[in-house]
Design a protein around this motif. Structure first.
Motif, mmCIF file in Angstrom:
data_model
loop_
_atom_site.group_PDB
_atom_site.id
_atom_site.type_symbol
_atom_site.label_atom_id
_atom_site.label_comp_id
_atom_site.label_asym_id
_atom_site.label_seq_id
_atom_site.Cartn_x
_atom_site.Cartn_y
_atom_site.Cartn_z
ATOM 1 N N GLU A 92 0.831 -1.204 0.000
ATOM 2 C CA GLU A 92 0.000 0.000 0.000
ATOM 3 C C GLU A 92 0.868 1.258 0.000
ATOM 4 O OE1 GLU A 92 -2.661 0.396 3.364
ATOM 5 O OE2 GLU A 92 -3.042 2.475 2.876
ATOM 6 N N ASP A 117 -2.797 -1.617 8.753
ATOM 7 C CA ASP A 117 -4.185 -1.353 8.401
ATOM 8 C C ASP A 117 -4.889 -0.659 9.565
ATOM 9 O OD1 ASP A 117 -6.738 -1.787 6.902
ATOM 10 O OD2 ASP A 117 -7.161 -2.974 8.693
ATOM 11 N N GLY A 118 -5.656 0.377 9.225
ATOM 12 C CA GLY A 118 -6.379 1.118 10.266
ATOM 13 C C GLY A 118 -5.495 2.172 10.892
ATOM 14 N N SER A 119 -4.564 2.711 10.094
ATOM 15 C CA SER A 119 -3.532 3.561 10.713
ATOM 16 C C SER A 119 -4.087 4.844 11.336
ATOM 17 C CB SER A 119 -2.386 3.846 9.751
ATOM 18 O OG SER A 119 -2.860 4.290 8.523
ATOM 19 N N SER A 246 -10.763 -0.211 11.647
ATOM 20 C CA SER A 246 -9.605 -0.993 11.191
ATOM 21 C C SER A 246 -10.207 -2.259 10.609
ATOM 22 C CB SER A 246 -8.693 -1.411 12.339
ATOM 23 O OG SER A 246 -8.127 -0.305 12.961
ATOM 24 N N PHE A 261 -19.032 -7.150 7.506
ATOM 25 C CA PHE A 261 -18.153 -5.996 7.335
ATOM 26 C C PHE A 261 -18.463 -5.424 5.957
ATOM 27 C CE2 PHE A 261 -14.352 -4.085 5.513
ATOM 28 C CZ PHE A 261 -14.103 -3.099 6.458
ATOM 29 N N LEU A 278 -11.680 0.189 -0.250
ATOM 30 C CA LEU A 278 -10.600 -0.712 0.153
ATOM 31 C C LEU A 278 -9.879 -1.271 -1.067
ATOM 32 C CD1 LEU A 278 -12.673 -2.320 2.980
ATOM 33 C CD2 LEU A 278 -10.714 -0.815 3.269
ATOM 34 N N ARG A 279 -8.624 -1.596 -0.876
ATOM 35 C CA ARG A 279 -7.777 -2.026 -1.975
ATOM 36 C C ARG A 279 -7.914 -3.535 -2.221
ATOM 37 N NH1 ARG A 279 -5.343 2.629 0.463
ATOM 38 N NH2 ARG A 279 -6.147 1.522 2.263
ATOM 39 N N GLU A 283 -5.973 -5.881 0.569
ATOM 40 C CA GLU A 283 -6.964 -5.816 1.638
ATOM 41 C C GLU A 283 -8.114 -6.791 1.327
ATOM 42 O OE1 GLU A 283 -6.545 -1.351 3.524
ATOM 43 O OE2 GLU A 283 -7.663 -1.478 1.664
HETATM 44 P P1 AHG Z 1 -5.477 1.915 5.903
HETATM 45 O O1 AHG Z 1 -5.242 2.424 7.297
HETATM 46 O O2 AHG Z 1 -4.583 0.765 5.551
HETATM 47 O O3 AHG Z 1 -5.483 2.993 4.859
HETATM 48 O O4 AHG Z 1 -6.915 1.228 5.865
HETATM 49 C C1 AHG Z 1 -8.012 1.871 6.466
HETATM 50 C C2 AHG Z 1 -9.260 1.246 5.950
HETATM 51 C C3 AHG Z 1 -9.799 0.086 6.744
HETATM 52 O O5 AHG Z 1 -8.944 -0.483 7.656
HETATM 53 C C4 AHG Z 1 -11.004 0.632 7.440
HETATM 54 O O6 AHG Z 1 -11.997 -0.328 7.530
HETATM 55 C C5 AHG Z 1 -11.415 1.779 6.594
HETATM 56 O O7 AHG Z 1 -10.256 2.232 5.963
HETATM 57 C C6 AHG Z 1 -12.047 2.883 7.385
HETATM 58 O O8 AHG Z 1 -12.498 3.824 6.519
HETATM 59 P P2 AHG Z 1 -13.292 5.108 7.003
HETATM 60 O O9 AHG Z 1 -12.296 5.984 7.707
HETATM 61 O O10 AHG Z 1 -13.817 5.693 5.730
HETATM 62 O O11 AHG Z 1 -14.393 4.659 7.922
#
Ligand code: AHG
Ligand code: MN
Ligand code: MN
Length: 336
Positions: A92, A117-119, A246, A261, A278-279, A283
Motif C-alpha cells: 500500500e 491497516d487502520g492507521s 480498522s 463488514f 478498500l484495496r 486488503e
Molecule cells: P489503511 O489504514 O490501511 O489505509 O486502511 C483503512 C481502511 C480500513 O482499515 C477501514 O476499515 C477503513 O479504511 C475505514 O475507513 P473510514 O475511515 O472511511 O471509515
C-alpha cells in the motif's frame, strides 16, 4: 503437561500432508511471523518508541501517511526480502513493485501487503493490523512487474492478517480452513489457539461507516434501513452495530462471532474516480480468502471479490463480507 502447537509446528505438520512440499512455506510464514512480532512490539510501545504521529507525507493514493505506516513498511520488507523466497513485493505504501535487491536470491513467490491497516487508529490506541497475500510468481518471470501481480484472488496460495489488539493474533489460510495463533510474549512464539475458525451463517451484527449513508446505492440503503428498523421493521429483529475503523479488527470480530463488514461503493467515491474504498490486492482479496475459507461470503455486491480481474496494483473494490445468509440477502438485493 498440556502440549502446545506453535505456528512452525503447525505448518510443518500441515506440509507433511503434501508429499511434494519442500518446506519453503514453513520458512516464508516464519519470516512473515517475525515481521509481525516486530510490528506488534512497535505498536505496543507507541509513544515510548517515538513512532506515533504524522509523517507529513502522502502515499500513492493521496492519503496522509503516519510515521508508523512508513516504519512498518520498512520493517516488513527488511524481514522477508533476504530469504530467497520472493521474486517481488507490492505494498500500500509504495507506488511501484518493490524489486528484490540484487544481493539476494530471487524466489518463486510474490507478496502484497498492507503493512499497517487502520492507521488512523494508531494515535488513539485502538487496534490496528497487517494484511498479506501470497501468489506464485509465473515460472518464466525473473523481474516481476505490476502485470505479474494482477491476478484474481482465487490464485492466492496464502492470505493472512495479524491483529495488534488486546492480544496479538496471526490468522491465516492456505486454502485448507482458517487457523488463528496468539502471540505468547513470554516465549516469543505464535501458539495455535483458534483451530479451524468458522463464521456462523446467521448474524445480528453489522459493521459499516453509517456517515456515508446518503451516498450509498439503493440496494445498500434498503438493506441497512431494514436492519436499523429492528423488531418493528420487515426483519422483525433487532440488529447491533460496531465500527472500529480498522478492517483487520472488524473482520476479526466477525470471524469470531459472526457479523458483516461492509464498505460499499458510494457516490462520493465514484465522484473521486474511485471504484471503492478498500484495496483489492492487499486488503479485499486476502480477507475474502479467509472469510470464504471460514464459511462466509465476500462480494462486491455484483461479483465474488476473489473473481475480480485486477487492472492495477492499487485498485479499489466495494467490499461486502461476512456471515453467509446475510451477505447472500444483500447480493440478492443488488440483483433485484
Ligand atoms: P489503511 O489504514 O490501511 O489505509 O486502511 C483503512 C481502511 C480500513 O482499515 C477501514 O476499515 C477503513 O479504511 C475505514 O475507513 P473510514 O475511515 O472511511 O471509515
Ligand atoms: Mn488498510
Ligand atoms: Mn495501511
Amino acid at each position: 503437561m498440556k502440549s502446545t502447537t506453535t505456528l512452525s509446528k503447525f505448518i510443518i505438520e500441515s506440509e507433511r500432508n503434501f508429499p511434494t512440499a519442500t518446506g519453503e512455506f514453513t520458512s516464508i510464514l516464519n519470516d512473515v511471523a517475525i515481521a509481525c512480532k516486530k510490528l506488534s512490539d512497535l505498536v505496543n510501545m507507541g509513544a515510548l518508541a517515538g513512532v506515533l504521529g504524522s509523517a507529513e507525507s502522502e502515499n500513492v493514493q493521496g492519503e496522509q501517511q503516519k510515521k508508523l505506516d512508513i516504519i512498518s513498511n520498512e520493517v516488513f520488507i527488511e524481514s522477508i526480502e533476504w530469504s530467497g523466497h520472493f521474486a517481488g513485493m507490492a505494498s500500500e505504501e509504495m507506488q511501484d513493485v518493490y524489486a528484490i535487491p540484487k544481493e539476494y536470491p530471487r524466489g518463486r513467490y510474490l507478496i502484497t501487503f498492507d503493512p499497517l491497516d487502520g492507521s488512523s487508529n494508531i494515535d488513539v490506541n485502538v487496534s490496528v493490523g497487517t494484511i498479506f497475500s501470497i501468489l506464485r510468481c509465473p515460472d518464466d518471470v525473473d523481474q516481476p512487474t505490476a502485470e505479474d501481480f494482477l491476478r484474481p484472488g482465487t490464485e492466492q496460495v496464502c492470505g493472512g492478517y495479524c491483529l495488534y489488539g488486546s492480544s496479538t493474533m496471526l490468522v491465516m489460510t492456505t486454502g485448507n480452513g482458517v487457523n488463528g495463533f496468539t502471540l505468547d510474549r513470554s516465549i516469543g512464539e505464535f501458539i495455535l489457539t483458534d483451530r479451524d475458525m468458522k463464521i456462523p451463517e446467521d448474524t445480528r451484527e453489522f459493521a459499516i461507516n453509517m456517515s456515508n449513508m446518503r451516498h450509498w446505492e439503493a440496494p445498500m440503503r434498503r438493506y441497512i434501513d431494514e436492519l436499523v428498523a429492528g423488531k418493528e421493521g420487515v426483519r422483525e429483529t433487532d440488529f447491533n452495530m460496531r465500527w472500529i475503523g480498522s478492517m483487520v479488527a472488524d473482520v476479526h470480530r466477525l470471524l469470531c462471532r459472526g457479523g458483516l463488514f461492509l464498505y460499499p461503493m458510494d457516490a462520493k467515491l465514484s465522484a473521486q474516480g474511485k471504484e471503492g474504498r478498500l484495496r483489492l490486492l492487499y486488503e479485499a482479496n486476502p480477507m475474502s480468502f479467509i472469510v470464504e475459507q471460514a464459511g462466509g461470503l465476500a462480494s462486491t455486491g455484483r461479483q465474488r471479490i476473489m473473481e475480480v480481474e485486477p487492472h492495477s496494483l492499487h485498485q479499489r473494490v466495494p467490499v461486502l463480507m461476512g456471515s453467509k445468509n446475510e451477505i447472500q440477502r444483500l447480493v440478492d438485493y443488488h440483483q433485484e
